[in-house]
Design a protein around this motif. Structure first.
Motif, short mmCIF file in Angstrom:
data_model
loop_
_atom_site.label_atom_id
_atom_site.label_comp_id
_atom_site.label_asym_id
_atom_site.label_seq_id
_atom_site.Cartn_x
_atom_site.Cartn_y
_atom_site.Cartn_z
N ARG A 131 0.83 -1.21 0.00
CA ARG A 131 0.00 0.00 0.00
C ARG A 131 0.86 1.26 0.00
O ARG A 131 0.53 2.23 -0.67
CB ARG A 131 -0.93 0.00 1.20
N ASP A 132 1.96 1.23 0.76
CA ASP A 132 2.86 2.38 0.79
C ASP A 132 3.46 2.62 -0.59
O ASP A 132 3.65 3.76 -1.01
CB ASP A 132 3.94 2.19 1.83
N ARG A 133 3.80 1.56 -1.30
CA ARG A 133 4.40 1.69 -2.66
C ARG A 133 3.37 2.26 -3.65
O ARG A 133 3.71 3.05 -4.51
CB ARG A 133 4.91 0.35 -3.15
N ARG A 134 2.12 1.82 -3.52
CA ARG A 134 1.08 2.32 -4.42
C ARG A 134 0.78 3.79 -4.15
O ARG A 134 0.47 4.54 -5.06
CB ARG A 134 -0.20 1.51 -4.24
N ALA A 135 0.85 4.19 -2.90
CA ALA A 135 0.55 5.57 -2.53
C ALA A 135 1.66 6.52 -2.97
O ALA A 135 1.43 7.71 -3.19
CB ALA A 135 0.35 5.69 -1.03
#
Length: 180
Positions: free
Chosen positions: A175-179
């Protein structure tokens, strides 16, 4: 997300903490031979009496070994004393020091276990075998040093908790990478 991770971490810790074996519900009150006793050679049974009822269950175990660690054959315990005790047949005991380990399941479903030592001598006192007389005791068998149910449960819960934590970490990293 941080609340979810915190909540799951607390839940995992609570599950692991409650998976540990319960405190002894069936405390040992009497035994023959008992802790520290000096008994006569040739004794061939063990009688244990508990403060609470014992479930008539195959998980009840009595194991016996010499002080040097050599196993002594013991039969599967039979519940006696109106459910408050167990008797188990043993090989005839020769002079020497012995360590007795016991594990029983209380009627309330909680396991209890402990160990103690006693000595067998030619001049020792006779074992009180009266409580085990007339009880159909299983023949003594070699001890099984297998993986206990309690250990397996703790390992399983620990592995599951580790899997949950790793899974949550992977989800958070993705999720952090997508954000970003």
């Amino acid at each position: 997300m941080r609340r979810l991770l915190s909540g799951l971490a607390v839940a995992v810790v609570a599950v692991i903490a409650t998976a540990a074996p319960a405190a002894a519900h069936s405390d040992l009150e009497e035994a023959s031979p008992g802790p520290g006793d000096d008994v006569a050679a040739g004794a061939a049974s063990v009688h244990l009496v508990f403060g609470e009822g014992v479930a008539d269950d195959d998980v009840n175990r009595v194991t016996l070994a010499t002080a040097g660690g050599d196993a002594v054959a013991v039969g599967q315990p039979s519940v006696v004393d109106d459910g408050f005790g167990v008797c188990a047949a043993t090989d005839a005991l020769a002079p020497g020091e012995y360590v007795l380990d016991w594990r029983v399941m209380s009627e309330d479903g909680h396991p209890a276990q402990s160990r103690y030592s006693f000595e067998v001598t030619d001049a020792g006192s006779p074992v009180d075998a009266a409580a085990c007389e007339g009880v159909d005791l299983a023949a003594p068998e070699a001890a099984d040093d297998g993986f206990s149910v309690g250990t397996a449960t703790i390992v399983g819960v620990g592995a599951l908790a580790l899997l949950v934590v790793v899974g949550l970490f992977v989800v958070r990293v993705r999720r952090d990478r997508r954000a970003a």
